[in-house]
Each structure stands twice: as structure tokens, then as C-alpha cells.
Design a protein around this motif. Structure first.
Motif, PDB file in Angstrom:
ATOM      1  N   ARG A   1       0.833  -1.322   0.127  1.00  0.00           N
ATOM      2  CA  ARG A   1       0.121  -0.128   0.216  1.00  0.00           C
ATOM      3  C   ARG A   1       0.807   1.288   0.082  1.00  0.00           C
ATOM      4  O   ARG A   1       0.498   2.300  -0.772  1.00  0.00           O
ATOM      5  N   VAL A   2       1.923   1.316   0.647  1.00  0.00           N
ATOM      6  CA  VAL A   2       2.830   2.527   0.880  1.00  0.00           C
ATOM      7  C   VAL A   2       3.632   2.594  -0.570  1.00  0.00           C
ATOM      8  O   VAL A   2       3.580   3.685  -1.089  1.00  0.00           O
ATOM      9  N   LEU A   3       3.967   1.685  -1.062  1.00  0.00           N
ATOM     10  CA  LEU A   3       4.602   1.754  -2.221  1.00  0.00           C
ATOM     11  C   LEU A   3       3.483   2.067  -3.793  1.00  0.00           C
ATOM     12  O   LEU A   3       4.232   2.968  -4.292  1.00  0.00           O
ATOM     13  N   GLU A   4       2.523   1.586  -3.437  1.00  0.00           N
ATOM     14  CA  GLU A   4       1.516   2.207  -4.291  1.00  0.00           C
ATOM     15  C   GLU A   4       0.970   3.663  -4.045  1.00  0.00           C
ATOM     16  O   GLU A   4       1.032   4.421  -5.180  1.00  0.00           O
ATOM     17  N   ARG A   5       0.985   4.082  -3.249  1.00  0.00           N
ATOM     18  CA  ARG A   5       0.927   5.414  -2.821  1.00  0.00           C
ATOM     19  C   ARG A   5       2.197   6.312  -3.039  1.00  0.00           C
ATOM     20  O   ARG A   5       1.844   7.160  -3.691  1.00  0.00           O
TER      21      ARG A   5
END
Length: 89
Positions: A56-60
């Protein structure tokens, strides 16, 4: 190959816990031949949670980088100044 056990095998809790601890993959618990739930070691669950959070962090981060490259960002000091003037802060 996943390990499947019938729900009636849960009566012997210590044997079921031993099975979970010594089996590297998740245990599928079935009832009447249908999947009911999956049991995994808590350490494996924690790793799944960390992996999902990292994803999720990488996607954001990718979204943020795309917005930055498109010029869709605002300077923080400018934004604070605009909010102060708009709301009289």
C-alpha cells in the motif's frame, strides 16, 4: 500441496496446533467437504500484514510521484498561507 483437515479434527486442539506449527503452508479447514477457513502461524500472518502494508505504501508513493511529475502538487507553505487567509487563522 495445501493441507486440508476436517473441522472435527479441531477437537484435539493440541494436535491441531502442532500441525499448524510444523506445516509451512496454511491449513485449510473443511466442513462437509467445503472450505470453511484457513489457519496459519501468527508469524506468517504478521508477515502477510507487513507485506500488504508495504504494498500500500509503495502504491501511494507511485501515485505521489506521478502527481508530482504532472505538476499536480502544492507547496506546503503556500497551502498553509491560503488556509490561514481563507479561514482567518
Amino acid at each position: 500441496m495445501p493441507v486440508c483437515v476436517p473441522v472435527k479434527d479441531l477437537r484435539d486442539t493440541s494436535a491441531f496446533i502442532d500441525l499448524i506449527e510444523r506445516t509451512p503452508e496454511p491449513i485449510i479447514v473443511t466442513k462437509n467437504g467445503y472450505d470453511q477457513f484457513v489457519a496459519i502461524r501468527s508469524a506468517d500472518y504478521d508477515e502477510l500484514q507487513r507485506s500488504a502494508a508495504k504494498s500500500r505504501v509503495l502504491e501511494r508513493m507511485l501515485v505521489s510521484e506521478r502527481e508530482r511529475s504532472e505538476g499536480r502538487t502544492v507547496d506546503a507553505k503556500g497551502l498553509i498561507g491560503d488556509l490561514r487567509s481563507r479561514y482567518g487563522l
